[in-house]
Design a protein around this motif. Structure first.
Motif, PDB file in Angstrom:
ATOM      1  N   UNK A 150      -8.030   7.123  -5.910  1.00  0.00           N
ATOM      2  CA  UNK A 150      -6.660   7.459  -5.520  1.00  0.00           C
ATOM      3  C   UNK A 150      -6.491   7.368  -4.011  1.00  0.00           C
ATOM      4  N   UNK A 151      -7.386   7.996  -3.276  1.00  0.00           N
ATOM      5  CA  UNK A 151      -7.250   8.036  -1.820  1.00  0.00           C
ATOM      6  C   UNK A 151      -7.472   6.661  -1.183  1.00  0.00           C
ATOM      7  N   UNK A 152      -8.404   5.883  -1.695  1.00  0.00           N
ATOM      8  CA  UNK A 152      -8.637   4.550  -1.145  1.00  0.00           C
ATOM      9  C   UNK A 152      -7.432   3.651  -1.359  1.00  0.00           C
ATOM     10  N   UNK A 153      -6.830   3.766  -2.530  1.00  0.00           N
ATOM     11  CA  UNK A 153      -5.611   2.990  -2.791  1.00  0.00           C
ATOM     12  C   UNK A 153      -4.483   3.445  -1.878  1.00  0.00           C
ATOM     13  N   UNK A 154      -4.322   4.747  -1.737  1.00  0.00           N
ATOM     14  CA  UNK A 154      -3.254   5.276  -0.886  1.00  0.00           C
ATOM     15  C   UNK A 154      -3.388   4.840   0.555  1.00  0.00           C
ATOM     16  N   UNK A 155      -4.602   4.875   1.102  1.00  0.00           N
ATOM     17  CA  UNK A 155      -4.821   4.448   2.487  1.00  0.00           C
ATOM     18  C   UNK A 155      -4.491   2.972   2.648  1.00  0.00           C
ATOM     19  N   UNK A 156      -4.857   2.151   1.656  1.00  0.00           N
ATOM     20  CA  UNK A 156      -4.526   0.717   1.706  1.00  0.00           C
ATOM     21  C   UNK A 156      -3.016   0.495   1.684  1.00  0.00           C
ATOM     22  N   UNK A 157      -2.299   1.431   1.077  1.00  0.00           N
ATOM     23  CA  UNK A 157      -0.834   1.338   1.024  1.00  0.00           C
ATOM     24  C   UNK A 157      -0.166   1.963   2.246  1.00  0.00           C
ATOM     25  N   UNK A 198      -4.101  10.251   4.352  1.00  0.00           N
ATOM     26  CA  UNK A 198      -5.134  10.904   3.550  1.00  0.00           C
ATOM     27  C   UNK A 198      -5.000  12.429   3.650  1.00  0.00           C
ATOM     28  N   UNK A 199      -5.184  13.175   2.544  1.00  0.00           N
ATOM     29  CA  UNK A 199      -5.346  12.748   1.156  1.00  0.00           C
ATOM     30  C   UNK A 199      -4.015  12.271   0.564  1.00  0.00           C
ATOM     31  N   UNK A 200      -4.095  11.327  -0.354  1.00  0.00           N
ATOM     32  CA  UNK A 200      -2.910  10.557  -0.749  1.00  0.00           C
ATOM     33  C   UNK A 200      -2.333  10.919  -2.114  1.00  0.00           C
ATOM     34  N   UNK A 201      -2.951  11.840  -2.825  1.00  0.00           N
ATOM     35  CA  UNK A 201      -2.543  12.111  -4.195  1.00  0.00           C
ATOM     36  C   UNK A 201      -1.089  12.499  -4.370  1.00  0.00           C
ATOM     37  N   UNK A 202      -0.606  13.412  -3.546  1.00  0.00           N
ATOM     38  CA  UNK A 202       0.772  13.890  -3.693  1.00  0.00           C
ATOM     39  C   UNK A 202       1.778  12.788  -3.405  1.00  0.00           C
ATOM     40  N   UNK A 237       2.560  -6.519  -5.162  1.00  0.00           N
ATOM     41  CA  UNK A 237       3.187  -5.616  -6.135  1.00  0.00           C
ATOM     42  C   UNK A 237       3.808  -4.416  -5.414  1.00  0.00           C
ATOM     43  N   UNK A 238       4.932  -3.954  -5.909  1.00  0.00           N
ATOM     44  CA  UNK A 238       5.617  -2.821  -5.307  1.00  0.00           C
ATOM     45  C   UNK A 238       4.714  -1.578  -5.299  1.00  0.00           C
ATOM     46  N   UNK A 239       4.824  -0.804  -4.229  1.00  0.00           N
ATOM     47  CA  UNK A 239       3.962   0.375  -4.070  1.00  0.00           C
ATOM     48  C   UNK A 239       4.100   1.340  -5.236  1.00  0.00           C
ATOM     49  N   UNK A 240       5.330   1.569  -5.698  1.00  0.00           N
ATOM     50  CA  UNK A 240       5.520   2.538  -6.776  1.00  0.00           C
ATOM     51  C   UNK A 240       4.862   2.077  -8.077  1.00  0.00           C
ATOM     52  N   UNK A 241       4.831   0.741  -8.289  1.00  0.00           N
ATOM     53  CA  UNK A 241       4.201   0.216  -9.506  1.00  0.00           C
ATOM     54  C   UNK A 241       2.679   0.278  -9.409  1.00  0.00           C
ATOM     55  N   UNK A 242       2.142   0.081  -8.220  1.00  0.00           N
ATOM     56  CA  UNK A 242       0.695   0.239  -8.021  1.00  0.00           C
ATOM     57  C   UNK A 242       0.295   1.686  -8.274  1.00  0.00           C
ATOM     58  N   UNK A 243       1.084   2.612  -7.751  1.00  0.00           N
ATOM     59  CA  UNK A 243       0.799   4.035  -7.956  1.00  0.00           C
ATOM     60  C   UNK A 243       0.858   4.385  -9.437  1.00  0.00           C
TER      61      UNK A 243
END
Length: 318
Positions: free
Chosen positions: A179-186, A190-194, A236-242
Motif C-alpha cells: 500500500x505505502x509503496x504504491x502510494x509513494x509512487x503516486x 507516507x503512510x499512504x493508507x488513508x 491508469x487513473x490514481x483512483x482506479x489504481x487505489x
C-alpha cells in the motif's frame, strides 16, 4: 462500590508513538502521534524512530494525564509493547523508547510492569467492542495486517493475556508495504493508507475475477507491487489504481479465510492492524461468516491493547 482502577498502556511502533489510559476495563483516553517521514520516503530508520519516540513521549504524557477522570494514586499497572511479535528473537530498537518510559513510570510508583508484544496489543485492542468475547482457553484466529506484518495467528486468552501462534501469512511483502509503496509512487505522503482509501472511493471500475497467489495459509504479495507499477506506467487513473490495490488484497484475504475454514472449521476470525481499517476491504470481508473487526480507530497502531492486557493480568493475579 468498586473503586476506580487505572492502567497505562505504552506502544512505540516504527511509525506511531502511543499512550492509553484504561479505567476499570474501559478505554478512557488514547493519545498518539505519527512519526515524521520525509517527502518521497517510504519509512524511517530505526535510529530516527527511536529519537522521535523519545521526543514525543513526554509531550503525549502531559496530554494523557490531563484527563480529568485520572487519579495518579489509582494507577495500578503499566503494559508496554517490548517487541513486534510474541516469538523467540523478535526485536526492533524502536520499542526500547516505550520500554524505558514504562519502566520509569512503573519503578517510580512501585507498580507491576507487563512487557508484551506489539502484536498482542493489536489483537487485544481489536477484541475490544468487536463483539467477540472468547473465554479463557478458547481458540480464535486473528489476522494482523499492517505495514510490518501480514500474519495469521491462532490465539487463545490465558491468564489475562493472549497467546499467539503464527500459522500463516505472507511469504514476502507485507500488505501495508504494498500500500505505502504504491502510494509513494503516486505522489502521496507516507503512510499512504488513508489517502488511498479516500481515492479508491471515486473509482467505479469492476475488476472482475482477480488472480492472486495463495497456497494454503500462505500468500505472496510481491506480484501486487508489480501489478500496480504496471498500472502506473500505463497511465491508469490514481483512483482506479487505489481501488485495484484494495480489491486485490480483499481477494487474497478472502481466499485465506476460505482455506482457514477447511482446516479450522467455524473458528471466529478477528481482523486487526492498520490495513484492516480500509473501507473496501472491510466491506468485502464482512460478507463472510463469523468475522469480527476492530473499531477503525483501534485498527491502526495504538497503546489501548497494552493497557487492556495490563488491566486483565493485574485482576487475574489479584
Amino acid at each position: 462500590m468498586q473503586k476506580d482502577l487505572f492502567f497505562l498502556g505504552v506502544d512505540t511502533s516504527n511509525y506511531t508513538t502511543s499512550l492509553s489510559l484504561v479505567k476499570n476495563g474501559e478505554i478512557i483516553k488514547n493519545t498518539r502521534r505519527l512519526l515524521p517521514v520525509a517527502e518521497n520516503e517510504r519509512g524511517l530508520r530505526q535510529s530516527d524512530a527511536l529519537f522521535h519516540h523519545t521526543k514525543a513521549l513526554p509531550e503525549l504524557c502531559r496530554e494523557l494525564f490531563d484527563e480529568k477522570e485520572y487519579s495518579p494514586e489509582k494507577l495500578c499497572a503499566v503494559g508496554v509493547s517490548a517487541k513486534p511479535r510474541d516469538a523467540q528473537g523478535s526485536y526492533m530498537p524502536c520499542f526500547l523508547a516505550g520500554v524505558s518510559f514504562a519502566q520509569a513510570v512503573a519503578s517510580s510508583m512501585n507498580l507491576p510492569l507487563y512487557e508484551l508484544s506489539h502484536q498482542q496489543g493489536h489483537i487485544a485492542a481489536a477484541l475490544y467492542e468487536s463483539g467477540l468475547c472468547p473465554r479463557d482457553g478458547e481458540d480464535f484466529i486473528s489476522f494482523h495486517v499492517s505495514g510490518g506484518t501480514t500474519d495469521i495467528i491462532l490465539c487463545r486468552k490465558q491468564d489475562g493475556c493472549i497467546v499467539c501462534d503464527r500459522i500463516g501469512g505472507t511469504s514476502d511483502l507485507n500488505a501495508g508495504q504494498a500500500i505505502d509503496r504504491t502510494g509513494v509512487l503516486l505522489g502521496l505522503q507516507f503512510p499512504c493508507g488513508k489517502a488511498l482509501d479516500e481515492l479508491s472511493a471515486s473509482s467505479s471500475i469492476d475488476f472482475g475475477k482477480i488472480k492472486v497467489s495463495v497456497a494454503g495459509l500462505t500468500c505472496s504479495l510481491s506480484g501486487l507491487e508489480n501489478k500496480t507499477r504496471d498500472l502506473i506506467a500505463k497511465g491508469t487513473q490514481k483512483e482506479d489504481i487505489a481501488a485495484f490495490l484494495f480489491e486485490y488484497l480483499s481477494c487474497v484475504l478472502t481466499k485465506l479465510c476460505h482455506n482457514i475454514r477447511e482446516e479450522y472449521k467455524d473458528v471466529p476470525l478477528l481482523f486487526a492492524g492498520g490495513v484492516m481499517s480500509n473501507t473496501r476491504i472491510r466491506q468485502n470481508l464482512l460478507k463472510l461468516p463469523n468475522v469480527y473487526f476492530a473499531r477503525r480507530e483501534l485498527s491502526s497502531d495504538n497503546a489501548c491493547g497494552c493497557a487492556l492486557i495490563a488491566c486483565e493480568k493485574y485482576n487475574t493475579e489479584k
